[in-house]
Enzyme design. Structure first.
Site, PDB file in Angstrom:
ATOM      1  N   LYS A 179       0.895  -1.034  -0.107  1.00 21.80           N
ATOM      2  CA  LYS A 179      -0.206   0.346   0.079  1.00 21.80           C
ATOM      3  C   LYS A 179       1.129   0.952  -0.042  1.00 21.80           C
ATOM      4  O   LYS A 179       1.555   1.511   1.163  1.00 21.80           O
ATOM      5  CB  LYS A 179      -1.634  -0.196   1.441  1.00 21.80           C
ATOM      6  CG  LYS A 179      -1.836  -1.126   1.197  1.00 21.80           C
ATOM      7  CD  LYS A 179      -2.512  -1.474   2.407  1.00 21.80           C
ATOM      8  CE  LYS A 179      -1.111  -2.444   3.297  1.00 21.80           C
ATOM      9  NZ  LYS A 179      -2.137  -2.601   4.920  1.00 21.80           N
ATOM     10  N   LEU A 180       0.692   2.356  -0.926  1.00 19.46           N
ATOM     11  CA  LEU A 180       1.785   3.234  -0.851  1.00 19.46           C
ATOM     12  C   LEU A 180       0.656   4.584  -1.225  1.00 19.46           C
ATOM     13  O   LEU A 180       1.094   5.326  -1.761  1.00 19.46           O
ATOM     14  CB  LEU A 180       2.143   2.967  -2.482  1.00 19.46           C
ATOM     15  CG  LEU A 180       2.750   2.253  -2.464  1.00 19.46           C
ATOM     16  CD1 LEU A 180       3.450   1.742  -4.617  1.00 19.46           C
ATOM     17  CD2 LEU A 180       4.159   1.754  -2.690  1.00 19.46           C
ATOM     18  N   GLY A 181      -0.289   4.578  -0.389  1.00 19.64           N
ATOM     19  CA  GLY A 181      -0.402   5.884   0.053  1.00 19.64           C
ATOM     20  C   GLY A 181      -0.876   6.325  -1.061  1.00 19.64           C
ATOM     21  O   GLY A 181      -1.604   5.615  -2.188  1.00 19.64           O
ATOM     22  N   LYS A 186      -0.096   7.385  -3.750  1.00 17.56           N
ATOM     23  CA  LYS A 186       0.759   6.998  -4.476  1.00 17.56           C
ATOM     24  C   LYS A 186       0.215   5.121  -5.651  1.00 17.56           C
ATOM     25  O   LYS A 186       0.477   5.018  -6.170  1.00 17.56           O
ATOM     26  CB  LYS A 186       2.151   6.692  -4.636  1.00 17.56           C
ATOM     27  CG  LYS A 186       2.630   7.964  -4.348  1.00 17.56           C
ATOM     28  CD  LYS A 186       4.873   7.710  -4.288  1.00 17.56           C
ATOM     29  CE  LYS A 186       4.614   7.178  -2.290  1.00 17.56           C
ATOM     30  NZ  LYS A 186       6.034   6.363  -2.467  1.00 17.56           N
ATOM     31  N   ASP A 231      -9.494  11.854   6.753  1.00 19.46           N
ATOM     32  CA  ASP A 231      -9.096  10.661   7.735  1.00 19.46           C
ATOM     33  C   ASP A 231      -8.351   9.605   6.891  1.00 19.46           C
ATOM     34  O   ASP A 231      -9.438   9.433   6.170  1.00 19.46           O
ATOM     35  CB  ASP A 231     -10.438  10.976   8.496  1.00 19.46           C
ATOM     36  CG  ASP A 231      -9.855   9.872  10.187  1.00 19.46           C
ATOM     37  OD1 ASP A 231      -8.545   9.825   9.856  1.00 19.46           O
ATOM     38  OD2 ASP A 231     -10.474  10.017  10.469  1.00 19.46           O
ATOM     39  N   GLY A 244      -5.944   1.210   5.181  1.00 21.64           N
ATOM     40  CA  GLY A 244      -4.769   0.343   4.724  1.00 21.64           C
ATOM     41  C   GLY A 244      -6.043  -0.953   4.887  1.00 21.64           C
ATOM     42  O   GLY A 244      -5.344  -1.993   4.048  1.00 21.64           O
ATOM     43  N   ASP A 245      -6.434  -0.686   6.099  1.00 20.14           N
ATOM     44  CA  ASP A 245      -7.777  -1.748   6.517  1.00 20.14           C
ATOM     45  C   ASP A 245      -8.455  -1.932   5.076  1.00 20.14           C
ATOM     46  O   ASP A 245      -9.424  -3.186   5.153  1.00 20.14           O
ATOM     47  CB  ASP A 245      -7.993  -1.849   7.275  1.00 20.14           C
ATOM     48  CG  ASP A 245      -7.167  -1.284   9.690  1.00 20.14           C
ATOM     49  OD1 ASP A 245      -6.051  -2.480   8.700  1.00 20.14           O
ATOM     50  OD2 ASP A 245      -7.717  -1.213  10.080  1.00 20.14           O
ATOM     51  N   GLY A 291     -13.305   9.029  11.296  1.00 18.94           N
ATOM     52  CA  GLY A 291     -13.007   7.490  11.829  1.00 18.94           C
ATOM     53  C   GLY A 291     -12.992   6.094  10.528  1.00 18.94           C
ATOM     54  O   GLY A 291     -13.436   6.127  10.399  1.00 18.94           O
ATOM     55  N   SER A 293     -16.178   5.445   8.195  1.00 20.08           N
ATOM     56  CA  SER A 293     -15.668   5.630   6.833  1.00 20.08           C
ATOM     57  C   SER A 293     -15.547   4.225   5.843  1.00 20.08           C
ATOM     58  O   SER A 293     -15.250   4.158   4.654  1.00 20.08           O
ATOM     59  CB  SER A 293     -14.351   5.611   7.096  1.00 20.08           C
ATOM     60  OG  SER A 293     -12.802   5.081   7.593  1.00 20.08           O
TER      61      SER A 293
END
Length: 163
Positions: A76-78, A80, A104, A109-110, A145, A149
């Site tokens: 996971k690259l945010g 990117k 937020d 990632g989850d 949250g 979310s």
């Protein structure tokens, strides 16, 4: 100690291990049962002891995970996006699906790993799994949250219809 992953593997269920929060090395006994390791780039660097500043760095760190016996590394690259490194294959890259407004990132990632897993068990291609997960994250970061979310399937599919 690893009864759940052993049982899943024995039943033919893919085991995806999200490395979130792991500060220490993952025991080899656990890695033996992991089909897909899913860290973000910071976690990947911490787990491998390697730099993860560039895509090439990340690829080399993923290759180290392959040497540990993990055939697939889902990074996971945010903003990117994400990349899936499958041993012996070219990496599959997925750009982020940008949100109109990021409120937020808690739980992103989850949401990504869970959405990827859902698409995977539904038989989608790895490329489709990455895109489905990217859409889930795009919706996730627009809500404050962790639990509130998490997007529902209908919302993810609606977003994908626009892309």
């Amino acid at each position: 100690m690893y009864y759940a992953v052993q049982a899943a593997r024995s039943a033919g269920i893919p085991v995806i291990f999200d490395a979130g929060g792991m500060d220490s090395p993952i025991p080899q006994e656990l890695l033996n049962y992991v089909d897909i390791l899913s860290p973000n780039e910071t976690e990947l660097g911490r787990l491998t002891g390697m730099p993860t500043e560039s895509f090439e760095d990340i690829a080399q760190a993923a290759a180290k995970c392959h040497k540990w016996g993990v055939k697939q590394v889902l990074v996971k690259l945010g903003e990117k996006g994400s990349s899936l490194f499958i041993e012996g294959e070219e990496p599959i890259q997925q750009p982020a699906i940008f949100a109109k407004k990021v409120l937020d990132t808690t739980g992103a990632g989850d949401a990504f790993t869970a959405a990827f897993a859902v698409a995977l068990v539904e038989g989608k291609s790895k490329k489709e799994c990455l895109k489905f997960a990217a859409a889930a994250v795009s919706l996730c970061v627009q809500v404050k949250g962790a639990i509130p979310s998490m997007p529902d399937r209908k919302s993810v599919l609606e977003l994908l219809n626009y892309h």
